[in-house]
Design a protein around this motif. Structure first.
Motif, PDB file in Angstrom:
ATOM      1  N   MET A 298      -7.568   8.957  -3.589  1.00 23.92           N
ATOM      2  CA  MET A 298      -8.492   8.507  -4.629  1.00 23.92           C
ATOM      3  C   MET A 298      -9.546   9.569  -4.908  1.00 23.92           C
ATOM      4  N   ALA A 299     -10.044  10.203  -3.816  1.00 18.93           N
ATOM      5  CA  ALA A 299     -11.061  11.231  -4.001  1.00 18.93           C
ATOM      6  C   ALA A 299     -10.499  12.386  -4.824  1.00 18.93           C
TER       7      ALA A 299
ATOM      8  N   ALA B 170      -5.000   4.316   5.388  1.00 19.51           N
ATOM      9  CA  ALA B 170      -6.353   4.252   4.836  1.00 19.51           C
ATOM     10  C   ALA B 170      -6.863   5.647   4.504  1.00 19.51           C
TER      11      ALA B 170
ATOM     12  N   LEU C 148      -4.559   3.335   9.984  1.00 23.28           N
ATOM     13  CA  LEU C 148      -5.598   4.357   9.794  1.00 23.28           C
ATOM     14  C   LEU C 148      -5.077   5.479   8.906  1.00 23.28           C
TER      15      LEU C 148
ATOM     16  N   LEU D  48     -18.310   3.042   6.244  1.00 20.83           N
ATOM     17  CA  LEU D  48     -17.511   3.269   7.456  1.00 20.83           C
ATOM     18  C   LEU D  48     -17.949   2.326   8.574  1.00 20.83           C
TER      19      LEU D  48
ATOM     20  N   ALA E 281      -5.060   6.978   1.489  1.00 24.24           N
ATOM     21  CA  ALA E 281      -5.520   6.303   0.273  1.00 24.24           C
ATOM     22  C   ALA E 281      -6.871   6.853  -0.156  1.00 24.24           C
ATOM     23  N   GLY E 282      -7.792   6.983   0.803  1.00 17.88           N
ATOM     24  CA  GLY E 282      -9.123   7.476   0.461  1.00 17.88           C
ATOM     25  C   GLY E 282      -9.083   8.890  -0.063  1.00 17.88           C
ATOM     26  N   LEU E 283      -8.309   9.720   0.634  1.00 16.07           N
ATOM     27  CA  LEU E 283      -8.203  11.118   0.219  1.00 16.07           C
ATOM     28  C   LEU E 283      -7.604  11.222  -1.178  1.00 16.07           C
TER      29      LEU E 283
ATOM     30  N   GLY F 144     -21.936   6.044   2.295  1.00 14.51           N
ATOM     31  CA  GLY F 144     -20.637   6.257   2.928  1.00 14.51           C
ATOM     32  C   GLY F 144     -20.656   5.853   4.394  1.00 14.51           C
TER      33      GLY F 144
ATOM     34  N   ILE G 268      -7.896  12.412  -6.900  1.00 17.46           N
ATOM     35  CA  ILE G 268      -7.602  12.042  -8.288  1.00 17.46           C
ATOM     36  C   ILE G 268      -8.892  11.969  -9.086  1.00 17.46           C
ATOM     37  N   SER G 269      -9.905  11.281  -8.523  1.00 21.29           N
ATOM     38  CA  SER G 269     -11.110  11.129  -9.344  1.00 21.29           C
ATOM     39  C   SER G 269     -11.787  12.485  -9.558  1.00 21.29           C
ATOM     40  N   TYR G 270     -11.715  13.349  -8.555  1.00 23.06           N
ATOM     41  CA  TYR G 270     -12.326  14.665  -8.750  1.00 23.06           C
ATOM     42  C   TYR G 270     -11.606  15.424  -9.859  1.00 23.06           C
TER      43      TYR G 270
ATOM     44  N   MET H 201       0.835  -1.207   0.000  1.00 21.12           N
ATOM     45  CA  MET H 201       0.000   0.000   0.000  1.00 21.12           C
ATOM     46  C   MET H 201       0.865   1.251   0.000  1.00 21.12           C
TER      47      MET H 201
END
Lengths: 114, 972
Positions: B715-716, B708, B705, B622, B711-713, B618, B718-720, B580
Motif C-alpha cells: 500500500m505504501a 501484514a 505477520l 502498531l 500488505a502494508g509495504l 504510526g 502504490i500510494s507513493y 488477503m
C-alpha cells in the motif's frame, strides 16, 4: 510529505491486516478501524497532496479549478467515514450477540482446537 | 391501439393475470378460471385481429429501447410463423383452462395452478413473439421454470417432485447451451435482433463458429423438445396434472425447441452438418418413441412416448432441409397439438372417472362413456394417420418427403423403411389404446363406476376433435391460409408449391401409409394380447436413460461435496487469509509485469511536524495492534490516537470537511466500543503446555505477520507511486467550476454530496438507517454470555462502600464522582445543539453539512446519557430515534422527488438566497432540505445504536441458553 503519508498508510494497513487475521473479535474490530483510516487516507491521496487549498470557493472571484484540491476523493471519503462507523457498530453488535450465544469471543464461535 | 401496443399487451396480460391470480383465495376456483380464460381469449382475439397484416407478409415490430448500443431492446415481433404459434398457445391455453376448471379437485389450491399456468402462457408467448435472441433465451428459461412449478404442483407427491426436478435440470442445462449458442449466433450475425440474424445467412454459414453455435442451439432445442438422448424427462413430467401434460408437454412447451428450429431454419439449415446432426436424431427419436409407447401400461406414459415420437418426426422433417419438408413440419406441429392435447384430456377424464390410468386395469368404457370414447377414437385415429383426419395429411407429406433423395447416403435408403415401421408402431399403439380402454372387458371390476364427465369438461375435446376432422377433410379451406403465411414467412423465396388436398391419387406415399395401417393392425392382432404382460420395452428399455441421469447427478453432488471438503472451511481466519493472499496477488500482478516506478513530480520536502505527527500516529497504530488482545482499553485509546493523526492530516491536506466529520465520528465510535467492552470476556494470557509456543501457532502468526507486512509495504509503495505522479484530467474540474454556478454552494464537497451525487448520498443514509435498525433489533433479544452477567467489579466495590455508610445510598459514589462534569455536560447541551444547527446551515458554503451536524447533535444527546444516566435522561427527554430516521428518510426522498413536480429528474436542486431579518443572507437551496434529511437520519441512527447498547447495562440480563451441542454441523 508524500513519503510520510505513504509510510503512514503502509503502517496503518499493516497493523490493520495483522489484526484482521487474529482470532479474537475485538482484535478484528480494531483492525477494521485501522484499515479504514488507511483506506481513507489512501483515497484522499489519490487527489494528490495540497496544503492550503481547501475546496471552498470564494464568492465573486472567478473559479480556477487549479487553485483547489480535488474535491472528489474528499466526497468519497466523507461518505466512507460515516459508513465505516455504521459497519463498526454492526460488527460490534454481531460480536456481542455471537459472544452471548457461544460463550466465546473467538471469530469462529468456538475455541480453536489447539 | 396500435398493433405495437397490442403486441406488448398480449404478452404482458398473462403475467399480470398470473400475479392477480396468486392473490385469489385458495378456494376461488371459478373466479380463477374466469380470469385465466378471459386473458387467453382476449389474447387470442388480439392476435387474431393482427392476422390481416400478417397474412400480407408484414412483420409487426414493437421495440422498446433498452440498450440500443448493444442491439438489445425489448422487441416483440409478429410474423407468419410466430402468429401461428402464438395462436396455438392462446387457443390451446383457453381450452386447457376450461378443461382444468373441471379436472382440478376442490382440495387443490386452484388459483395457484392458474397463476403458474398464466405465467407459463406469458413466457411461451414471449418465446414465440420475441424479436431478439437474448430475449428468446430469457423467456425460454422462464418456461422451464414454470414447467418445473407446474409438474411439481402436487408437491406432496414424491414422483411429482422428482419429475419436476429432472425436467428443470435437463431443460435448464439445455437452456444454458441455447443461450451460449445464441450469443455466438449474435456475434456471427453482428446483432441479436431476429431481423439482423435472419438476414445474415452467408455470414453465419461461413463463420468458423457455425458448428459450435449449431451444436449448442441444437442441444437446447433437443432437450426442450425431448429428443433422444434427452427424451427421458418427458415421461417423468407426466406426474403433473393432466391439463399441464396436455398444454405444456404435448401442445406448446415441447414445441418450443421445434419452434426455434423452424424460426432459425432459414439461416441454420442447408448445410451437411445440419442434415447429419438433425435428421438422424429425429429419426432415432421417432422410432424409439413409437417402439417404447407400444409397451407402456400407463395411459399418459403411452401418450408421452407417442409425443416424443411425433416430435422426432417433426425434427426429422426439419433436418431433411428441403422446403417441402419444412412445410410438413409446420403443418404437423399444428396437427399434433390438436389430436395429442385432446387425447391427453380424454386420458384425464378416464383417470378422473375410473380412478386409474393403468391400461391393464381399464376396459369396456364404451358402455359407460360412449361420447368420450368416440372423441378419443377420432383423435387416436388422427394420431395413427387414418385418412380424412388431419394426422393423415401431414403424415402423407412426411412419407412423400422421406421417399425423396436428400443426401445421397445410406440414410436416404433407410428412411422410407424406418418411417413406415414407425408409422406402423403408431397405428399399433393407437389401436391398443382404444381397444384396451374402451372395448376389452376389464380383468377385474373398475375402482369406480365411470360415467360421462360434465359436458363442459368434454367441450375442449369436442372442439379439438372437430378441428381434426375439419382440417382433415377441408384442409385448404381451414388451415390453408394460416399455413401459407407461416410457410411464406419461414421460407421466403424458397416457398414451394404444395397441395393440401385429401386425395392425391394412388402414389407411393399412400402406399406406404396403407402398408403402415395394415401392418399396425396385423401386429396388434398377432401380439396385442401379450402386450399387457410387458414390464418394460424390449431392447430400448435397457438403455435406462433415467438411471444414467441420476448417476450423473449423484456423481456431480459427490464431486461438489469432495471439493467442498477439500477447499471449504467454516473458520473465518483461513478464509480471510486466502482473501488477503488473493488480494495481494491481484495487486502485485500488474507490477510484476509492468514494473514499478516512482512518479516524476518534484519532491515537496518533509515537514518535520507532519513527520512527527505520523511518528506518533504510526507508533500508536502498531501499539494498538500489539495490545488489542490483552489490553482492550489501551488498544482503544491507541486507535483513537491514530484516528486523531488521520484527522490532523485531513486538516493539513486541505480537507476540512473530512477532519470535522472524522473527529466527530471518532468520538461516537469510541463511546460505542467502550459500551461494548463491558460484555467481553476477561482474557487470560495464553498458557502453552510446555511453556513454549507450539510450532503451528508460531508458523501461523509468522505467516500472518508476513501477509501484514507485505500488505502494508504494498500500500505504501502504490500510494507513493500515485502521489508522485502529475494530476490527470478528472471530473473534479467540472464539480469545481459548477459548484457555485449550478449548485449554489461554495463548499464543493458538500455540493457534491447533496447535489451532484445526491443519489449516492440517499443510498448511503438508507444504509445507515438499515444498520441502525438492524443493530436495534439484534440487541432487543441480546443475551450476554454467562460470565458477563454479574455486575462489574467496580460497581460492586462502589455499592459496598455506599452500603457500609449509613448516610449514603447506593449509587452515590458514581453521582459524586461525576458531579462537576455532569453540570458542565448539562450546560453544554444547548450549546452543542446550536453548534450542530450551525454546522448544518453553513454546510453548503463552509465546512459542515448534514453528516457532521448529525453526529454533533447525537454527541450532545450522548453526553446527557453519560452525565445523568439512562433512566434520568429518559424521564426528561423524549428521544425518538426511529422517528428521526423515518422523517429524515422521507425529507431526503421527498425533496429529491419534488424535482419531478417541476419536470426535472430526481434530486435536481433548486436554489436561491433568502434575506432573513437579523440573520442575513441565507442560502435556501432545496439541497438544504435534503441535507436536513441527512442530518435527521444520522442523528436518529447514531442515537438509536448508542442507546440500544447503553440500555443493555440497565436491563436485568438473562443468560443465553448454554450453547447447544451443534448437531448436524458437519453436514453439507
Amino acid at each position: 510529505m508524500e513519503i510520510v503519508l505513504a509510510l503512514a498508510i503502509g503502517i496503518l494497513t499493516g497493523s490493520g491486516v495483522w489484526l484482521l487475521l487474529r482470532p479474537r473479535t475485538f482484535q478484528v474490530i480494531i483492525g477494521l478501524a485501522l484499515l479504514s483510516y488507511a483506506v481513507n487516507l489512501f483515497i484522499l491521496s489519490m487527489g494528490r497532496l495540497r496544503v492550503d487549498a481547501p475546496p471552498i470557493i470564494r464568492k465573486g472571484v472567478p473559479v480556477d479549478p487549479a487553485a483547489f484540491v480535488d474535491p472528489v476523493p474528499q466526497a468519497l471519503v466523507l461518505t466512507a467515514i460515516v459508513i465505516s462507523f455504521a459497519t463498526t457498530a454492526l460488527m460490534l453488535v454481531v460480536l456481542l450477540a455471537s459472544r452471548g450465544l457461544t460463550n466465546t469471543d473467538h471469530v469462529d464461535g468456538e475455541e480453536s482446537q489447539q | 391501439m396500435t398493433p405495437q401496443h397490442l403486441l406488448l399487451l398480449i404478452v404482458a396480460l398473462p403475467f399480470l393475470g398470473s400475479f392477480a391470480a396468486a392473490f385469489l383465495p385458495t378456494r376461488a376456483r371459478t373466479q380463477a378460471t374466469l380470469l385465466a380464460g378471459l386473458i387467453a381469449v382476449v389474447g387470442a382475439v388480439g392476435i387474431g385481429s393482427l392476422y390481416p397484416a400478417v397474412s400480407q407478409g408484414q412483420i409487426l415490430l414493437s421495440v422498446t429501447p433498452w440498450l440500443p448500443s448493444l442491439d438489445l431492446n425489448l422487441t416483440f415481433r409478429l410474423s407468419g410463423v410466430s402468429w401461428l404459434f402464438a395462436m396455438l398457445v392462446l387457443v390451446m391455453g383457453a381450452l386447457v383452462i376450461l378443461y382444468a376448471r373441471y379436472y382440478m379437485s376442490d382440495e387443490d389450491p386452484v388459483p395457484r395452478f392458474f397463476s403458474f399456468l398464466l405465467a407459463f402462457m406469458g413466457s411461451m408467448l414471449g418465446v414465440v413473439l420475441s424479436g431478439n435472441l437474448i430475449q428468446i433465451a430469457f423467456f425460454w428459461e422462464v418456461t422451464s421454470l414454470f414447467s418445473f412449478l407446474l409438474i411439481g404442483y402436487w408437491h406432496h407427491n414424491q414422483s411429482a417432485r422428482d419429475g419436476a426436478r429432472m425436467a428443470l435440470m435437463v431443460t435448464g442445462a439445455g437452456g444454458i447451451c441455447l443461450m451460449l449458442g445464441f450469443i455466438l449466433l449474435g456475434q456471427m450475425a453482428g446483432g441479436f435482433s431476429l431481423d439482423t440474424v435472419l438476414a445474415s445467412k452467408d455470414a453465419i454459414h461461413s463463420s468458423p463458429y457455425y458448428p459450435l453455435a449449431l451444436a449448442l442451439i441444437l442441444i437446447g432445442c433437443f432437450t426442450k423438445s425431448a429428443q433422444f438422448p434427452f427424451h427421458f424427462w418427458l415421461p417423468h413430467a407426466m406426474a403433473a396434472p393432466t391439463p399441464v401434460s396436455a398444454y405444456l408437454h404435448s401442445a406448446t412447451m415441447v414445441k418450443a425447441g421445434v419452434f426455434i428450429l423452424i424460426l432459425l431454419w432459414p439461416v441454420l439449415s442447408g448445410t451437411d452438418l445440419w442434415y447429419f446432426a438433425v435428421a438422424p436424431i429425429g429419426a432415432i427419436t421417432l422410432l424409439i418413441g413409437a417402439w417404447v409407447a407400444i409397451f407402456q401400461q400407463d395411459l399418459k406414459g403411452l401418450l408421452a412416448y407417442s409425443t416424443i415420437s411425433h416430435l422426432g418426426l417433426i425434427v426429422l422433417l426439419l433436418g431433411l432441409g428441403s422446403p417441402l419438408a419444412a412445410v410438413a413440419a409446420i403443418f404437423h406441429t399444428v396437427n399434433h397439438a390438436t389430436f395429442k392435447a385432446s387425447l391427453f384430456m380424454a386420458a384425464g377424464i378416464i383417470d378422473h372417472e375410473t380412478g386409474t390410468r393403468d391400461i391393464r386395469k381399464l376396459g369396456g368404457l364404451w358402455n359407460y362413456m360412449p361420447i368420450t370414447a368416440t372423441l378419443a377414437m377420432v383423435a387416436a385415429a388422427a394420431m395413427a394417420g387414418v385418412p380424412l383426419l388431419n394426422g393423415f395429411l401431414s403424415k402423407e407429406m412426411f412419407l412423400a418427403e422421406v421417399l425423396e433423395d436428400h443426401s445421397g447416403t445410406l440414410i436416404d435408403a433407410v428412411l422410407p423403411w424406418l418411417a413406415t415401421i414407425a408409422s406402423a408402431f403408431a397405428v399399433l399403439y393407437s389401436i391398443r389404446f382404444i381397444h384396451q380402454v374402451f372395448f376389452v372387458a376389464p380383468p377385474e371390476p373398475l375402482p369406480r363406476t365411470p360415467h360421462e364427465p360434465p359436458p363442459w369438461m368434454r367441450r375442449p375435446i369436442e372442439i379439438l376433435v372437430l378441428a381434426c376432422l375439419l382440417i382433415g377433410i377441408f384442409p385448404a379451406a381451414t388451415i390453408g391460409p394460416f399455413l401459407a403465411s407461416a410457410v411464406r414467412d419461414t421460407l421466403g423465396d424458397q416457398a414451394p408449391a404444395y397441395s393440401l388436398a385429401v386425395w392425391h391419387g394412388f402414389n407411393r406415399p399412400l402406399f406406404l401409409s396403407l402398408t403402415a395401417l395394415a401392418g399396425g393392425l396385423i401386429l396388434y392382432i398377432l401380439f396385442g394380447g401379450r402386450l399387457n404382460a410387458a414390464k418394460a420395452s424390449p431392447v430400448v428399455g435397457r438403455l435406462k436413460a433415467r438411471r444414467t441421469f441420476e448417476a450423473v447427478v449423484e456423481r456431480g453432488i459427490a464431486i461438489a461435496g469432495w471439493l467442498h471438503a477439500l477447499a471449504g472451511t467454516r473458520r473465518l481466519q483461513p478464509q480471510l487469509r486466502v482473501l488477503m493472499i488473493f488480494a495481494l496477488a491481484a495487486a502485485a500482478l500488474p507490477f510484476l509485469f509492468l514494473g514499478y516506478s516512482v512518479g516524476s513530480e518534484r519532491w515537496t520536502g518533509v515537514d518535520p511536524v507532519f513527520a512527527l505527527l505520523w511518528l506518533i500516529g504510526g507508533s500508536c497504530a502498531l501499539a494498538a495492534a500489539w495490545t488489542a488482545k490483552f489490553h482492550r482499553l489501551a488498544a482503544l485509546i491507541l486507535v483513537g490516537a491514530a484516528g486523531l493523526a488521520t484527522c490532523i492530516s485531513f486538516v493539513w491536506l486541505s480537507a476540512p470537511d473530512l477532519a470535522l466529520t472524522q473527529l466527530l465520528v471518532e468520538i461516537v465510535t469510541t463511546v460505542l466500543l467502550l459500551l461494548g467492552l463491558r460484555w467481553l470476556p476477561k482474557r487470560q494470557p495464553d498458557i502453552w503446555p510446555e511453556t513454549r509456543m507450539p510450532v503451528q501457532v508460531l508458523a501461523r502468526r509468522g505467516g500472518d505477520l508476513a501477509i501484514a507486512i507485505i500488505a502494508g509495504l504494498g500500500m505504501a509503495l502504490i500510494s507513493y507511486a500515485v502521489m508522485t505522479r502529475p494530476v490527470t484530467d478528472s471530473i473534479a474540474d467540472f464539480f469545481t467550476r459548477n459548484a457555485y454556478a449550478e449548485g449554489g454552494g461554495t463548499n464543493i464537497v458538500n455540493v457534491i454530496l447533496v447535489d451532484f451525487r445526491a443519489f449516492d448520498t440517499l443510498g448511503e443514509i438508507t444504509v445507515l438507517a438499515i444498520v441502525a435498525i438492524t443493530v436495534f433489533s439484534l440487541l432487543r433479544r441480546f443475551r450476554p454470555a454467562s460470565d458477563s452477567i454479574e455486575t462489574p467489579e467496580q460497581q460492586r466495590v462502589q455499592a459496598d462502600f455506599d452500603r457500609r455508610h449509613a448516610d449514603r445510598e447506593v449509587g452515590d459514589t458514581v453521582t459524586d464522582a461525576l458531579m462537576v462534569p455532569r453540570l458542565i455536560m448539562q450546560w453544554m447541551f444547548p450549546v452543542i445543539i446550536t453548534f450542530a444547527l450551525y454546522l448544518l446551515l453553513r454546510g453548503h458554503d463552509l465546512p459542515g453539512g448534514g453528516f457532521a451536524a448529525g453526529i454533533a447533535m447525537s454527541i450532545g444527546i450522548l453526553l446527557q446519557y453519560m452525565a445523568m444516566g439512562t433512566r434520568e435522561v429518559e424521564d426528561r427527554l423524549m428521544v425518538l430515534p426511529i422517528n428521526w430516521i423515518g422523517i429524515g428518510m422521507l425529507a431526503a426522498a421527498l425533496t429529491g422527488a419534488g424535482a419531478w413536480l417541476f419536470g426535472y429528474p430526481l434530486l435536481t436542486t433548486f436554489f436561491r438566497y433568502l434575506d432573513v431579518p437579523l440573520i442575513g443572507e441565507v442560502p435556501a437551496a432545496s439541497a438544504l432540505l435534503f441535507d436536513l434529511g441527512v442530518f435527521a437520519v444520522v442523528v436518529g441512527s447514531t442515537v438509536l445504536v448508542l442507546i440500544a447498547l447503553a440500555h443493555q447495562s440497565i436491563r436485568t440480563p438473562r443468560a443465553a441458553r448454554p450453547a447447544e451441542p451443534k448437531a448436524g454441523e458437519e453436514q453439507g
